[in-house]
Design a protein around this motif. Sequence first.
Motif, PDB file in Angstrom:
ATOM      1  N   PRO A   1      -7.246   8.011   3.867  1.00 51.46           N
ATOM      2  CA  PRO A   1      -7.719   7.742   2.690  1.00 51.46           C
ATOM      3  C   PRO A   1      -8.357   6.417   2.691  1.00 51.46           C
ATOM      4  O   PRO A   1      -8.108   5.421   3.234  1.00 51.46           O
ATOM      5  CB  PRO A   1      -6.403   7.407   1.916  1.00 51.46           C
ATOM      6  CG  PRO A   1      -5.414   8.053   2.736  1.00 51.46           C
ATOM      7  CD  PRO A   1      -6.012   8.347   4.213  1.00 51.46           C
ATOM      8  N   LYS A   2      -9.502   6.254   1.781  1.00 51.39           N
ATOM      9  CA  LYS A   2     -10.383   5.127   1.699  1.00 51.39           C
ATOM     10  C   LYS A   2      -9.355   4.210   0.977  1.00 51.39           C
ATOM     11  O   LYS A   2      -8.555   4.322   0.030  1.00 51.39           O
ATOM     12  CB  LYS A   2     -11.533   5.457   0.824  1.00 51.39           C
ATOM     13  CG  LYS A   2     -12.451   6.349   1.269  1.00 51.39           C
ATOM     14  CD  LYS A   2     -13.370   5.805   2.409  1.00 51.39           C
ATOM     15  CE  LYS A   2     -14.130   6.874   3.482  1.00 51.39           C
ATOM     16  NZ  LYS A   2     -13.216   7.765   4.273  1.00 51.39           N
ATOM     17  N   LEU A   3      -9.546   2.833   1.242  1.00 51.46           N
ATOM     18  CA  LEU A   3      -8.770   1.942   1.201  1.00 51.46           C
ATOM     19  C   LEU A   3      -9.710   0.562   0.565  1.00 51.46           C
ATOM     20  O   LEU A   3     -10.757   0.159   0.817  1.00 51.46           O
ATOM     21  CB  LEU A   3      -8.128   0.997   2.094  1.00 51.46           C
ATOM     22  CG  LEU A   3      -7.375  -0.082   2.062  1.00 51.46           C
ATOM     23  CD1 LEU A   3      -6.046   0.349   1.254  1.00 51.46           C
ATOM     24  CD2 LEU A   3      -6.881  -0.744   3.166  1.00 51.46           C
ATOM     25  N   ASN A   4      -9.265   0.258  -0.722  1.00 47.65           N
ATOM     26  CA  ASN A   4     -10.037  -0.774  -1.295  1.00 47.65           C
ATOM     27  C   ASN A   4      -9.231  -2.205  -1.074  1.00 47.65           C
ATOM     28  O   ASN A   4      -7.846  -1.989  -1.274  1.00 47.65           O
ATOM     29  CB  ASN A   4     -10.097  -0.595  -2.949  1.00 47.65           C
ATOM     30  CG  ASN A   4     -10.956  -1.855  -3.461  1.00 47.65           C
ATOM     31  OD1 ASN A   4     -10.551  -3.171  -3.160  1.00 47.65           O
ATOM     32  ND2 ASN A   4     -11.651  -1.592  -4.288  1.00 47.65           N
TER      33      ASN A   4
ATOM     34  N   GLY B   1       1.090   9.582  -0.190  1.00 44.60           N
ATOM     35  CA  GLY B   1       0.638  10.689  -0.856  1.00 44.60           C
ATOM     36  C   GLY B   1      -0.820  11.164  -0.851  1.00 44.60           C
ATOM     37  O   GLY B   1      -1.038  12.396  -0.624  1.00 44.60           O
ATOM     38  N   LYS B   2      -1.707  10.116  -0.888  1.00 46.90           N
ATOM     39  CA  LYS B   2      -2.913  10.510  -0.322  1.00 46.90           C
ATOM     40  C   LYS B   2      -3.231  10.954   0.864  1.00 46.90           C
ATOM     41  O   LYS B   2      -3.982  11.799   1.112  1.00 46.90           O
ATOM     42  CB  LYS B   2      -3.869   9.108  -0.595  1.00 46.90           C
ATOM     43  CG  LYS B   2      -3.948   8.605  -1.768  1.00 46.90           C
ATOM     44  CD  LYS B   2      -5.301   7.464  -1.931  1.00 46.90           C
ATOM     45  CE  LYS B   2      -5.606   7.056  -3.468  1.00 46.90           C
ATOM     46  NZ  LYS B   2      -4.683   5.912  -3.853  1.00 46.90           N
TER      47      LYS B   2
ATOM     48  N   GLY C   1       0.879  -1.303  -0.124  1.00 47.19           N
ATOM     49  CA  GLY C   1       0.078  -0.109   0.027  1.00 47.19           C
ATOM     50  C   GLY C   1       0.526   1.429  -0.082  1.00 47.19           C
ATOM     51  O   GLY C   1       0.455   2.300  -0.364  1.00 47.19           O
ATOM     52  N   LEU C   2       2.145   1.050   0.206  1.00 49.41           N
ATOM     53  CA  LEU C   2       2.941   2.307   0.278  1.00 49.41           C
ATOM     54  C   LEU C   2       3.455   2.581  -1.286  1.00 49.41           C
ATOM     55  O   LEU C   2       3.930   3.758  -1.259  1.00 49.41           O
ATOM     56  CB  LEU C   2       4.203   1.873   1.101  1.00 49.41           C
ATOM     57  CG  LEU C   2       4.163   1.850   2.655  1.00 49.41           C
ATOM     58  CD1 LEU C   2       5.478   1.721   3.429  1.00 49.41           C
ATOM     59  CD2 LEU C   2       3.292   3.096   3.224  1.00 49.41           C
ATOM     60  N   GLU C   3       3.360   1.808  -2.009  1.00 49.69           N
ATOM     61  CA  GLU C   3       4.104   2.140  -3.359  1.00 49.69           C
ATOM     62  C   GLU C   3       3.374   3.325  -3.863  1.00 49.69           C
ATOM     63  O   GLU C   3       2.124   3.301  -4.160  1.00 49.69           O
ATOM     64  CB  GLU C   3       3.723   0.891  -4.398  1.00 49.69           C
ATOM     65  CG  GLU C   3       3.647  -0.579  -3.803  1.00 49.69           C
ATOM     66  CD  GLU C   3       2.417  -0.810  -3.002  1.00 49.69           C
ATOM     67  OE1 GLU C   3       1.462  -0.158  -3.008  1.00 49.69           O
ATOM     68  OE2 GLU C   3       2.538  -1.763  -2.090  1.00 49.69           O
ATOM     69  N   ASN C   4       4.161   4.047  -4.333  1.00 49.32           N
ATOM     70  CA  ASN C   4       3.782   5.394  -5.037  1.00 49.32           C
ATOM     71  C   ASN C   4       2.953   5.046  -6.300  1.00 49.32           C
ATOM     72  O   ASN C   4       2.052   5.865  -6.543  1.00 49.32           O
ATOM     73  CB  ASN C   4       5.106   6.097  -5.426  1.00 49.32           C
ATOM     74  CG  ASN C   4       5.886   6.486  -4.433  1.00 49.32           C
ATOM     75  OD1 ASN C   4       5.559   6.753  -3.421  1.00 49.32           O
ATOM     76  ND2 ASN C   4       6.991   6.982  -4.723  1.00 49.32           N
TER      77      ASN C   4
END
Lengths: 406, 406, 406, 406
Positions: free
Chosen positions: C376-379, C221-222, C211-214
């Motif tokens: 940030p919303k997460l899928n 960023g989010k 989830g950290l990947e740019n």
Amino acid sequence: MSGCPFLGRKLFTSKPSQAEEEDESQKGINKATKGGIVYGEYLQLDKVLNAQVLQSQQKGDKIHDEHLFIVTHQAYELWFKQILWELDSVRDLFIKKHVRDERNMLKVVSRIHRITMIFKLLVEQFAVLETMTALDFFDFREYLSPASGFQSLQFRLLEAKIGVADHLRVPYNRRHYRDNFHGQESETLLSSEQEPTLLQLVEKWLERTPGLENDGFNFWGKLQANIEEGLKMEKHKLEKMEDSEVKEDLLAELNKQTEIFTALFDPKRHEHLLSKGELRLSYKALQGALMINFYREEPRFQVPFQLLTALMEIDTLMTKWRYNHVCMVHRMIGSKAGTGGSSGYHYLRSTVSDRYKVFVDLFNLTKFLVPRSWVPKLNPTHLAFQTDELCKNRYVSERRGIEEKQ
Amino acid sequence: MSGCPFLGRKLFTSKPSQAEEEDESQKGINKATKGGIVYGEYLQLDKVLNAQVLQSQQKGDKIHDEHLFIVTHQAYELWFKQILWELDSVRDLFIKKHVRDERNMLKVVSRIHRITMIFKLLVEQFAVLETMTALDFFDFREYLSPASGFQSLQFRLLEAKIGVADHLRVPYNRRHYRDNFHGQESETLLSSEQEPTLLQLVEKWLERTPGLENDGFNFWGKLQANIEEGLKMEKHKLEKMEDSEVKEDLLAELNKQTEIFTALFDPKRHEHLLSKGELRLSYKALQGALMINFYREEPRFQVPFQLLTALMEIDTLMTKWRYNHVCMVHRMIGSKAGTGGSSGYHYLRSTVSDRYKVFVDLFNLTKFLVPRSWVPKLNPTHLAFQTDELCKNRYVSERRGIEEKQ
Amino acid sequence: MSGCPFLGRKLFTSKPSQAEEEDESQKGINKATKGGIVYGEYLQLDKVLNAQVLQSQQKGDKIHDEHLFIVTHQAYELWFKQILWELDSVRDLFIKKHVRDERNMLKVVSRIHRITMIFKLLVEQFAVLETMTALDFFDFREYLSPASGFQSLQFRLLEAKIGVADHLRVPYNRRHYRDNFHGQESETLLSSEQEPTLLQLVEKWLERTPGLENDGFNFWGKLQANIEEGLKMEKHKLEKMEDSEVKEDLLAELNKQTEIFTALFDPKRHEHLLSKGELRLSYKALQGALMINFYREEPRFQVPFQLLTALMEIDTLMTKWRYNHVCMVHRMIGSKAGTGGSSGYHYLRSTVSDRYKVFVDLFNLTKFLVPRSWVPKLNPTHLAFQTDELCKNRYVSERRGIEEKQ
Amino acid sequence: MSGCPFLGRKLFTSKPSQAEEEDESQKGINKATKGGIVYGEYLQLDKVLNAQVLQSQQKGDKIHDEHLFIVTHQAYELWFKQILWELDSVRDLFIKKHVRDERNMLKVVSRIHRITMIFKLLVEQFAVLETMTALDFFDFREYLSPASGFQSLQFRLLEAKIGVADHLRVPYNRRHYRDNFHGQESETLLSSEQEPTLLQLVEKWLERTPGLENDGFNFWGKLQANIEEGLKMEKHKLEKMEDSEVKEDLLAELNKQTEIFTALFDPKRHEHLLSKGELRLSYKALQGALMINFYREEPRFQVPFQLLTALMEIDTLMTKWRYNHVCMVHRMIGSKAGTGGSSGYHYLRSTVSDRYKVFVDLFNLTKFLVPRSWVPKLNPTHLAFQTDELCKNRYVSERRGIEEKQ
């Protein structure tokens, strides 16, 4: 739940068990009948179990973990009340009953011991609150403002009654701690500060230690003579050693010891340190404490020695409680550097300090330990109370009166 | 006291922290202001700290130690309330939210774990009450009659909600335990018995364990096949050994194992034991529990495995609590043989029994452990939820993203 | 002693239970027979129970309490060995097995949790040593010189392996701590300092948080965008309030928050604080830790969240252990001001410091908590591992291989 | 680790601290020099830390958790050694020093108290072993056979020396417990059974309780007279009540009490119960114990009363230890019904029984509590020691000095 102890039924209705405090008013009659009080009423559970109102529910959304937060703090306050109950009874025993010091010692030691057991439980209790994570706490923290644990009246009373010195306290947001309390609470605090503290009562009791009388056993005089002689012989012996690093070390060490004891036997220095707050016990009380330590196996001193140990235990446990509190706060809100206001973490950390140890002088007695052969020999008859013949006779008859009351 | 956590002030007033239960109704506004609630009000200390009325003082002489007795029991009741709070929330998560089983597992496990931490504290708490001697208790025991710990409504609710079976309880003075409660309390108890117990909810959840489907991974079928094959090969191997005492022992042992597994794979025998109260979990739930044990390192089963462990912990701690209670009662009133009435000690002792262990089947899973090589091989995709197809498909594809990695 | 667990006898001799670490060498045969090992041999009690030699007896008179002193320290060292055993295995799991991060998490968390349970016991253990009074200790203290607890190799290894930073340590008598060790011990220490610490391994693992990947979910960023937007709107709203003290307070508070977050999103500032030793985790690892905190209820992050909690627990317990140690020393030897040499009490007190907290950054994450609506919303599909397609396929087949080995 | 206490250096080399047991042989010289013993040597860590050999590693695959299993049991054995050390010293004080009973009481009570603190730790210690799951244990259990905790020599010695009665033990696989030991171990056990047990020594000491002499205070005679008079008056009073259910209940209760006391004052009945193993203390000792309970606030009896309390504490804690052990075993191997051999769980459960309580008579003293007004009045001079006349006279006059005060 519990309660087996409840299950028993006692027969003897005519002569109720005599109160611990031996009051004459004890001839009441047990009105408990089959229609008597039941568990929930007895414990007033309607009050206790209806006192959990979640601010998050009142002001926003119900946050599950706030219930734990409330219950934990209520449990702390319940136990603080119990500690105050024991503390007040012990102070009372010291204030009113010193004629019967010896007979009361078991009670005093048992109650002080009970306080230590409660503090141990309170230290354990953090483990329950710590099941709440910082994130859970964050969800309802805002609703609590401006409530603060600093406002716990009972904890402040506890500190005051044990003897935390007003002038040694860390200020809270640069204000005197009592300024956080108002009205009745402020008065209660103020008046508690005017009562004799446990420290002061223990001090008076230590000053009465039998064997301190100059015209009796004269413990202090004998001890000083023995130590001076001992140090002199030690020095003599060391000086005969061949020169070596070891010899130098030992001489240096001996000089330090000599300084320590020179200071110990200088009453003016003691007064000076007392006035600066570096010592808390009077010179005479310190002598009594040292005497009890040296002769702790004398039957007369066994329970007094247990008392001194238990008092240090209270200090230690209060400080452990404070430290565990600090750790919990660190988990909950971090160090919060820079968020301004009073930094909870840093304020609390500063109270985990020897300034808050009331019986710190007892800890430092270890500085004055000497080889047992330097301790003045004691004949048990020396341990009689300081009293003249008349007074002694009075005691015996008084004593008889007490015994026969039963 | 404490409350450092209180010290913080949170800023964000516009969007209050979202409730744990993610309800839309969360848009309330934090009304806490500088004039807001203070510590004592928040905790309703006027109620909590004014609920200690000594019967000895009301009916005869004040007996010092009765205060401890009251406070200890009130602290127990406070914590029972907290346990019920957690227990109800966990049951609620199981009842309403099973579609989201997986996301709720952390909450479920954390709250069950919190209950275990509270029980640990409650076990410790006896140490405080035990500072009261039998003699001290004797002095006020008569005043308590007929109050009895047996009348603690909360403890009975606790037992009922976890799933202590009505018909497995030890009768109290030959009467049903509920007969000791009246009016509202009796109704509360009765209605709690009609809600699903934690045991029942866990049972349903275990029955949903992914991998149990006959038309899917078919864990049970595969396991039976493997075990039968394993036992056969084992027998074969043993029979080839030279005759010796060792061989006989091993064969005897093998026969016992074979019996155990034959019984395990016989659904009728399970039903029979269930009906006799010797088992508590359904056949399917037992299969789920065994599956979670065997595959506990699968990411999908790690937290479920923690849950099973925590449930056993609750059983163990409740039973330790009971046992410590018995010990305390023995100190306080002895075995009281012959005094008649309900013997507190003997009644309580009889409740320290496996009949009161709710999750006893989980303890006995150890009977069914087999070498890891006998455990059916698992492909992680087998661990999808049993739910409607649409949902399952969505889940599987999402899940694949999660599971497949690097 | 115990040992019921010993009582069982397991049958399956042909295929021994597979080792936890899944080694092929597992086909050994259980040689335990009726003539096998017995309890005392198994535990090598001839060594363990013949290792108590009282120096007071060797060099002067037997002092009763020295036995307690020895046994207590040996028990500490036994448990330190166990902690090192767990710690080494956890580090090993992180080093060698990161391809299978997820499957190992239960083991990692369980072992870290076990370490915390041991530390809790070690904190309790002081209560036993504290039954020795200062006077009892004084009677044999001289015989121990120059032995010192500072010379415990295992405790130093423990600190080093967890990640206490060399340069953050309090010097001991103005010398580097390693100077107190010689020969083999010194080398062992040095080489342990060159292995990756638990802190470093956790750091690497956190940096791999999915989830950290740019170019993927881009959590950081989010998050930055959301927080900046949130703070802006907050400011806007506050500016519209009527002027008042409350408004000023809130604005001041908002400014502080803004500073905190500006700093958080400034990678250079992070590097700077790292270089000064005020932070311990890399920027990326910090992001991972924050992400796990925010999304802890995602099945993928539940056990990782437990790990972060357990790591803080270790820090807290080590510090509590240090503090209890200090308290015990204060009882035993007082503050010993002026006796010169290394003042035990003061040296130890200085180590009860946040400098010795290895995971201090995790505690301070609370500074960065924000309302849940800002997160940030997460899928769930975002939580896939960072990997290209090839690698993913490799994983699946590798995975299959591992599963089928059983 | 630790060791601050180590840090101090004591000066006084010429006159070594006098041994606790005050032996003349104490003129040894402290040979500790700068080149003296260091920490690891002192604690013989080469032995203690090299005694962990995993059978799973020797015989198959290394199973990680076996290390915990070994270390936990070694820690138990270390502490058992310490308990035996204290127990032997206490028995020795009772055997050799009874002339100085009073001066030794502080030591006796402190050491018995220390034993209780160790048992508390041992109960806590199960929490560490319980971090091992049944599955983890299953992986190496087979390698341990036939080692069994039942083979712990020290635990059997502990039981024997405290006074667990041979004939009250639960047989182990239908054999005498000693049959599990061979050679030197069996002899050690046998010879320990021939030494006086703590129970027997306490019994002798209780029989010497001052005040029991028929020709002195004659406590027992006076008590019997008072109780008979009290019961008669009580009956008289009840008979005058109007007929009612309450009256009947009270009369029934009174009859039960009368029976209890009639039995108490019947020496033959006591002998009978002794011979059946239902009582453990001699008639005279029971009288002494009751006397100490009634007059516990007398300075002479304060520490003796603490001793009686501490002895019950040991019984309670041993039984808690047994019960926690049972719980742990239940987790590890289940109830194992049907696996044959000795069922570990069921055998252990049977030892959690009052048959194993050594000081059970002290618990049952509560049956004989009476209203304080029925307790014979005591004059402190009655509490002189029973010793030869010369000694007694000296003591009495000394004593008078001590008791008579102010």
